[in-house]
Design an enzyme around this catalytic site. Structure first.
Site, PDB file in Angstrom:
ATOM      1  N   CYS A 241     -13.676   8.205 -25.907  1.00  0.00           N
ATOM      2  CA  CYS A 241     -13.113   7.038 -26.576  1.00  0.00           C
ATOM      3  C   CYS A 241     -14.148   5.913 -26.570  1.00  0.00           C
ATOM      4  O   CYS A 241     -14.701   5.579 -25.529  1.00  0.00           O
ATOM      5  CB  CYS A 241     -11.844   6.613 -25.840  1.00  0.00           C
ATOM      6  SG  CYS A 241     -11.296   4.946 -26.200  1.00  0.00           S
ATOM      7  N   GLU A 242     -14.426   5.344 -27.728  1.00  0.00           N
ATOM      8  CA  GLU A 242     -15.460   4.301 -27.788  1.00  0.00           C
ATOM      9  C   GLU A 242     -15.006   2.985 -27.175  1.00  0.00           C
ATOM     10  O   GLU A 242     -15.828   2.115 -26.916  1.00  0.00           O
ATOM     11  CB  GLU A 242     -15.917   4.082 -29.224  1.00  0.00           C
ATOM     12  CG  GLU A 242     -14.892   3.458 -30.141  1.00  0.00           C
ATOM     13  CD  GLU A 242     -15.423   3.268 -31.549  1.00  0.00           C
ATOM     14  OE1 GLU A 242     -15.013   2.284 -32.180  1.00  0.00           O
ATOM     15  OE2 GLU A 242     -16.243   4.077 -32.024  1.00  0.00           O
ATOM     16  N   HIS A 243     -13.716   2.834 -26.928  1.00  0.00           N
ATOM     17  CA  HIS A 243     -13.223   1.577 -26.361  1.00  0.00           C
ATOM     18  C   HIS A 243     -13.419   1.501 -24.850  1.00  0.00           C
ATOM     19  O   HIS A 243     -13.710   0.433 -24.314  1.00  0.00           O
ATOM     20  CB  HIS A 243     -11.744   1.386 -26.705  1.00  0.00           C
ATOM     21  CG  HIS A 243     -11.479   1.343 -28.173  1.00  0.00           C
ATOM     22  ND1 HIS A 243     -10.366   1.914 -28.748  1.00  0.00           N
ATOM     23  CD2 HIS A 243     -12.210   0.817 -29.189  1.00  0.00           C
ATOM     24  CE1 HIS A 243     -10.416   1.733 -30.061  1.00  0.00           C
ATOM     25  NE2 HIS A 243     -11.519   1.070 -30.349  1.00  0.00           N
ATOM     26  N   HIS A 244     -13.244   2.642 -24.159  1.00  0.00           N
ATOM     27  CA  HIS A 244     -13.364   2.641 -22.698  1.00  0.00           C
ATOM     28  C   HIS A 244     -14.362   3.674 -22.185  1.00  0.00           C
ATOM     29  O   HIS A 244     -14.604   3.734 -20.988  1.00  0.00           O
ATOM     30  CB  HIS A 244     -11.991   2.918 -22.063  1.00  0.00           C
ATOM     31  CG  HIS A 244     -10.958   1.922 -22.451  1.00  0.00           C
ATOM     32  ND1 HIS A 244     -10.025   2.168 -23.442  1.00  0.00           N
ATOM     33  CD2 HIS A 244     -10.711   0.668 -22.001  1.00  0.00           C
ATOM     34  CE1 HIS A 244      -9.244   1.116 -23.588  1.00  0.00           C
ATOM     35  NE2 HIS A 244      -9.639   0.183 -22.738  1.00  0.00           N
TER      36      HIS A 244
ATOM     37  N   GLN B  75      -9.940   8.729 -32.518  1.00  0.00           N
ATOM     38  CA  GLN B  75      -9.391   9.963 -33.088  1.00  0.00           C
ATOM     39  C   GLN B  75      -9.248   9.870 -34.597  1.00  0.00           C
ATOM     40  O   GLN B  75      -9.480  10.847 -35.317  1.00  0.00           O
ATOM     41  CB  GLN B  75      -8.051  10.280 -32.426  1.00  0.00           C
ATOM     42  CG  GLN B  75      -7.440  11.593 -32.892  1.00  0.00           C
ATOM     43  CD  GLN B  75      -6.182  11.946 -32.128  1.00  0.00           C
ATOM     44  OE1 GLN B  75      -6.004  11.563 -30.982  1.00  0.00           O
ATOM     45  NE2 GLN B  75      -5.281  12.681 -32.761  1.00  0.00           N
TER      46      GLN B  75
ATOM     47  N   HIS C 186      -5.204  11.226 -24.543  1.00  0.00           N
ATOM     48  CA  HIS C 186      -6.223  10.222 -24.294  1.00  0.00           C
ATOM     49  C   HIS C 186      -6.153   9.769 -22.833  1.00  0.00           C
ATOM     50  O   HIS C 186      -5.144   9.220 -22.392  1.00  0.00           O
ATOM     51  CB  HIS C 186      -6.014   9.022 -25.227  1.00  0.00           C
ATOM     52  CG  HIS C 186      -6.288   9.346 -26.663  1.00  0.00           C
ATOM     53  ND1 HIS C 186      -7.377   8.843 -27.335  1.00  0.00           N
ATOM     54  CD2 HIS C 186      -5.632  10.149 -27.543  1.00  0.00           C
ATOM     55  CE1 HIS C 186      -7.369   9.301 -28.581  1.00  0.00           C
ATOM     56  NE2 HIS C 186      -6.316  10.098 -28.724  1.00  0.00           N
TER      57      HIS C 186
ATOM     58  N   CYS D  60      -7.613   7.395 -21.515  1.00  0.00           N
ATOM     59  CA  CYS D  60      -7.519   5.938 -21.401  1.00  0.00           C
ATOM     60  C   CYS D  60      -6.055   5.491 -21.365  1.00  0.00           C
ATOM     61  O   CYS D  60      -5.744   4.412 -20.853  1.00  0.00           O
ATOM     62  CB  CYS D  60      -8.274   5.237 -22.533  1.00  0.00           C
ATOM     63  SG  CYS D  60      -7.746   5.703 -24.185  1.00  0.00           S
TER      64      CYS D  60
END
Length: 197
Positions: A84-87, A125, A153, A155
């Site tokens: 995941c690019e956010h976390h 995703q 996910h 996250c």
């Protein structure tokens, strides 16, 4: 795939950054259990993001065959994992891909390789689903493509709402799959029980 083949420039800089991250977290990177951790993590991150160095279009064209078959081709239950690019925490699941050839087919394993290449990048995703569909559509020029991804996910599992069993489903489609009947045929085939081989 051999992880040593995935080593790219920048490994030493990554290693140094992870050494500093351990310090910032309150750890002692020189203690026995952590001495090799910065290098291990740096190598792991290069492997997990190896998709940036790979060309998914070329993978498809390297196994392109002229064929008059014009019915649905489905490769389902393609296991994948991504970050995941956010976390930068993993998400993982299964991708299901269908296309209707228009004069050309590709090797079945190449569809799975396309999923692998795009999933080995920092992702969300929704974008992953679209990139797989676009790559197959733009390279094979089939009558249509449909991609469905089901994923968990971490996250969501490890932090935030901490929901262990939530599954996210995304889909994208083009061409013949714009017809509800064709989409429904694909979904029915996905739900059908696979015969044991």
């Amino acid at each position: 795939m051999n992880a040593d083949n995935d080593i790219r420039p920048g490994l030493e800089q990554l290693q140094q950054h992870y050494y500093e991250i351990l310090q910032l977290l309150g750890e002692d990177p020189s203690r026995e259990g952590l001495q090799k951790t910065p290098l291990r993590v740096a190598k792991a991150m290069q492997v997990l993001t190896r998709g940036y160095e790979q060309d998914a279009h070329k993978v498809l064209t390297d196994a392109l065959f002229e064929e008059k078959y014009n019915q649905m081709v489905i490769v389902k239950d393609i296991d994948f994992f991504s970050l995941c690019e956010h976390h930068m925490i993993p998400f993982y699941g299964k991708a299901h891909v269908a296309y209707i050839p228009n004069g050309y087919i590709t090797g079945l394993s190449k569809i799975a390789r396309v999923v692998d290449i795009f999933s080995h990048r920092l992702q969300v995703q929704e974008r992953l689903t679209q990139q797989i569909k676009d790559c197959i559509q733009d390279t094979l020029h089939p009558m249509g493509v449909m991609v469905v991804i089901e994923a968990k996910h971490m996250c969501m599992q490890m932090r935030g709402v901490e929901k262990q069993n939530a599954i996210t489903t995304t889909s994208d489609f083009s061409g013949a799959f714009n017809q509800a009947k064709t989409r429904q045929e694909f979904m029915n085939l996905l739900r059908g029980e696979s015969k044991r081989i």
